[in-house]
Design a protein around this motif. Structure first.
Motif, mmCIF file in Angstrom:
data_model
loop_
_atom_site.group_PDB
_atom_site.id
_atom_site.type_symbol
_atom_site.label_atom_id
_atom_site.label_comp_id
_atom_site.label_asym_id
_atom_site.label_seq_id
_atom_site.Cartn_x
_atom_site.Cartn_y
_atom_site.Cartn_z
ATOM 1 N N ASN A 79 37.482 42.819 47.821
ATOM 2 C CA ASN A 79 36.133 42.406 46.849
ATOM 3 C C ASN A 79 35.959 43.492 46.055
ATOM 4 N N ARG A 80 35.017 43.998 47.564
ATOM 5 C CA ARG A 80 33.801 44.822 47.024
ATOM 6 C C ARG A 80 34.906 46.512 46.269
ATOM 7 N N SER A 81 36.353 46.764 46.174
ATOM 8 C CA SER A 81 36.990 46.988 45.528
ATOM 9 C C SER A 81 37.938 46.387 44.103
ATOM 10 N N ARG A 82 37.467 45.339 44.134
ATOM 11 C CA ARG A 82 37.580 44.947 42.286
ATOM 12 C C ARG A 82 35.812 45.200 41.870
ATOM 13 N N ALA A 83 35.343 45.089 42.654
ATOM 14 C CA ALA A 83 33.758 44.558 41.811
ATOM 15 C C ALA A 83 33.499 46.373 41.060
ATOM 16 N N GLU A 84 33.776 46.648 42.139
ATOM 17 C CA GLU A 84 33.562 48.481 41.549
ATOM 18 C C GLU A 84 34.087 48.957 40.270
ATOM 19 N N LEU A 85 35.518 48.516 40.532
ATOM 20 C CA LEU A 85 36.513 49.042 39.767
ATOM 21 C C LEU A 85 35.907 48.788 38.026
ATOM 22 N N GLU A 86 35.858 46.695 38.310
ATOM 23 C CA GLU A 86 34.699 46.315 36.946
ATOM 24 C C GLU A 86 33.330 46.700 37.002
ATOM 25 N N THR A 87 32.830 47.252 37.761
ATOM 26 C CA THR A 87 31.826 48.475 37.597
ATOM 27 C C THR A 87 31.843 49.234 36.362
ATOM 28 N N ALA A 88 32.908 49.750 37.415
ATOM 29 C CA ALA A 88 32.994 51.416 36.233
ATOM 30 C C ALA A 88 33.749 50.911 34.977
ATOM 31 N N LEU A 89 34.482 50.021 34.947
ATOM 32 C CA LEU A 89 35.173 49.533 33.314
ATOM 33 C C LEU A 89 33.961 49.753 32.543
ATOM 34 N N LEU A 90 32.898 48.455 32.854
ATOM 35 C CA LEU A 90 31.579 48.481 32.270
ATOM 36 C C LEU A 90 30.867 49.220 32.449
ATOM 37 N N ASP A 91 30.850 50.295 33.056
ATOM 38 C CA ASP A 91 30.061 51.550 32.547
ATOM 39 C C ASP A 91 30.763 52.482 31.541
ATOM 40 N N PRO A 244 44.759 39.053 40.045
ATOM 41 C CA PRO A 244 45.481 39.307 41.467
ATOM 42 C C PRO A 244 45.868 40.405 42.086
ATOM 43 N N GLU A 245 46.909 40.734 40.708
ATOM 44 C CA GLU A 245 48.012 41.990 41.434
ATOM 45 C C GLU A 245 47.037 42.648 41.388
ATOM 46 N N CYS A 246 45.729 43.688 40.451
ATOM 47 C CA CYS A 246 45.758 44.164 39.781
ATOM 48 C C CYS A 246 44.241 44.315 41.573
ATOM 49 N N SER A 247 44.068 43.213 41.213
ATOM 50 C CA SER A 247 43.307 43.583 42.242
ATOM 51 C C SER A 247 43.917 43.499 43.842
ATOM 52 N N ARG A 248 44.623 43.735 44.108
ATOM 53 C CA ARG A 248 45.344 44.218 45.733
ATOM 54 C C ARG A 248 45.894 45.635 45.408
ATOM 55 N N ALA A 249 45.881 45.960 44.838
ATOM 56 C CA ALA A 249 47.386 47.330 43.783
ATOM 57 C C ALA A 249 45.650 47.683 44.213
ATOM 58 N N VAL A 250 44.521 48.006 44.064
ATOM 59 C CA VAL A 250 43.150 48.241 43.749
ATOM 60 C C VAL A 250 42.820 47.946 45.713
ATOM 61 N N MET A 251 43.302 47.464 46.165
ATOM 62 C CA MET A 251 41.941 47.588 47.375
ATOM 63 C C MET A 251 42.988 48.678 47.904
ATOM 64 N N LYS A 252 43.894 48.322 48.110
ATOM 65 C CA LYS A 252 44.992 49.336 48.636
ATOM 66 C C LYS A 252 45.246 50.558 48.223
#
Length: 572
Positions: A79-91, A244-252
């Motif tokens: 969840n943290r990795s997904r939130a961090e990527l979403e924040t980076a995209l927003l930034d 969801p597939e992106c979220s898994r890949a970003v966590m990894k």
């Protein structure tokens, strides 16, 4: 002797296999202190974090060797990795939005200031020169400037019709004022209006203003609208959620190395790019129409200069109005004779003033103000920044990997590739490190190119509809800009014939879709144990332990049976 030797050999083999099946006790007891420290620093509770590595069968995303992560930790980090990527995209989107908004405000303020200055100059000069000819028709002039502002701000007005209506109303008012001794009913004024085009009571001023104002205002407002549309597209696309597939890949990509006990390992550059190219495949399909829009915006700034340019025309509307009234006064007698010839003799107004009461009215000569240089500076900055932003969507994966994902440098010998760490040239753990080894090729840009992405499972047959809608908005705005470049007043474009999207991923060829189906039925990725450069001795032991089978009672029972059968005397 032979029997005894064979028995000892089998006992040794059984002991070795049993030890591997149990795992290396030293590996299982390896400390998770560094992982605990990083996990706690992110604000998570340490109550359930193991002190030492545990077996990892429970992991759903990360490799299932020995691990420092529980199921709850893996979920929290995902969840943290997904939130961090979403924040980076927003930034990233906010930075681009801020640039576009700053440009929009700069141009908008300048164009509005030009129009305001023109109206102010009219209000200051016309009353003293034209007297009642202006004061009794002041509302018509105010209404004209109001309509010009509305048009510039995007109102659904046809500028040529707006100007034509203004000249028609003004002619009726001024003709009455020039002939107060005559009775001019509405029917007579209607006749006057029908002859106006042939009579040309205001000289060339209406025609010149129409030709120049149409081109100038269309160019100015379409450019500002383009900045607004571009900013709005960035805002809406930045809000598209990750799949969801992106979220898994970003966590990894980001945190599975933590779970393996090597939180300092940074992602291999090409590994990071493949993950984000898969995650942002739909966004990359904006590229073609995004470039078309920005190219069209840069091109239309050429229409800001010259006699019909926005700088010259918008700030000089009052000059054409003054010229028109001057022409009307000069041609008054000729105009009156032609109107009487075409519409008949009007009746005399018994209450009207006589010729001796007519006031003498002057002529107004105004000079166009020289440019201040503000627009030149704005255009120069805009061209530079718009060109820099052209590859925003396709460069986004690389930008995020470099700036937000702590990607390893190309010169680093050690990097995380999603599986394990690397080995030395002899294949043994040690200090001799290879260059980063991530063997899969980097995918191309856009949805269609992700069919064989080894990191993210992307369904190329289902494009994101929000992004497809934004592609269509870019197309519509580009068509407006191109029409504006040719001086055409186009508010609405019928883009139904382009309903397939941008042409860069909106469709799915049969052979591509067929291959996609086949890919889904196969395994998602082959384990690349050779693709991880540079293991230390400690990390190599962990990999060995992780590769052994987990302890199973049935395996131990089988080994014991083999030993006993081998030790039994064999009779010939």
């Amino acid at each position: 002797m032979e029997l005894r030797a064979r028995g000892w050999w089998l006992l040794c083999a059984a002991a070795a296999l049993a030890a591997c099946a149990r795992g290396d006790p030293a590996s299982k007891s390896r400390s998770c202190g560094e992982v605990r420290q990083i996990y706690g620093a992110k604000g998570f509770s340490l109550s359930d974090v193991p002190q030492a590595e545990i077996s990892g069968e429970h992991l759903r995303i990360c490799p299932q060797g020995y691990t420092c992560c529980t199921s709850e930790m893996e979920e929290n980090l995902a969840n943290r990795s997904r939130a961090e990527l979403e924040t980076a995209l927003l930034d990233s989107g906010r930075a681009l939005q801020a640039m576009l908004t700053t440009q929009l405000r700069g141009f908008d303020d300048h164009f509005q200031r030009l129009l305001n200055d023109s109206e102010r100059a009219l209000q200051e000069a016309f009353p003293g020169t034209f007297g009642e000819l202006y004061t009794q028709s002041a509302k018509a002039f105010r209404d004209l400037y109001t309509e010009l502002r509305r048009y510039y701000r995007g109102a659904n007005l046809h500028l040529e019709e707006t100007l034509a209506e203004f000249w028609a109303r003004l002619l009726e008012r001024l003709f009455r004022q020039l002939h107060p001794q005559l009775l001019l009913p509405d029917e007579y004024l209607d006749c006057l209006g029908k002859q106006a085009e042939a009579l040309r009571p205001f000289g060339e001023a209406p025609r010149e203003l129409r030709l120049r104002a149409t081109r100038a205002f269309v160019a100015a407002r379409s450019f500002v609208q383009g900045l607004g549309v571009a900013s709005d597209v960035v805002r809406k696309v930045a809000q598209v959620p990750l799949g969801p597939e992106c979220s898994r890949a970003v966590m990894k990509l980001v945190y599975c190395a933590h779970c393996l006990g090597v939180p300092g390992a940074r992602p291999c550059p090409d590994y990071c790019r493949n993950v984000l190219k898969g995650c942002l495949a739909n966004q990359a399909d904006l590229d073609a129409e995004w470039r078309n829009l920005l190219d069209s915006m840069v091109l239309i700034t050429d229409k800001f200069w010259g006699p019909s340019g926005a700088e010259s025309v918008i700030g000089s509307v009052h000059l054409w109005l003054a010229e028109a009234i001057n022409a009307l006064q000069d041609n008054k007698d000729t105009l009156t004779a032609k109107v009487i010839q075409g519409c008949g003799n009007p009746k005399v107004n018994p209450q009207g003033p006589g010729p001796e009461e007519k006031r003498r009215r002057g002529k107004l000569a105004l000079q166009e103000k020289p440019p201040t240089g503000t627009l030149e500076k704005l255009v120069s900055e805009a061209k530079t920044q718009l060109r820099d932003a052209q590859d925003f969507w396709i460069s986004l994966p690389g930008t995020l990997c470099s700036e937000k994902m702590a990607m390893s440098a190309a010169s680093d010998d050690r990097c995380w590739n999603g599986m394990a760490k690397g080995r030395d040239r002899d294949g043994d753990p040690g200090p001799a490190l290879l260059a980063p080894r991530y063997l899969p090729e980097v995918m191309g840009d856009g949805l269609a190119n992700q069919i064989n992405n080894p990191e993210v499972e992307v369904d190329i047959t289902k494009p994101d509809m929000t992004i497809r809608q934004q592609i269509m908005q870019l197309k519509i705005m580009t068509n407006r800009l191109r029409s504006a470049y040719n001086g055409d007043d186009v508010d609405f474009q019928d883009a139904s014939d382009d309903g397939s999207g941008s042409g860069s991923g909106g469709g799915c060829p049969d052979d591509v879709c067929g291959r996609r189906v086949n890919k889904k039925s196969s395994s998602s990725r082959t384990t690349l144990t050779h693709a991880l450069p540079g293991l230390s001795e400690r990390e190599g032991q962990k990999s060995s332990a992780a590769s052994c089978p987990q302890p199973r009672p049935s395996l131990l029972l089988l080994l014991l049976t083999l030993v006993l059968s081998a030790a039994r005397p064999r009779w010939r």
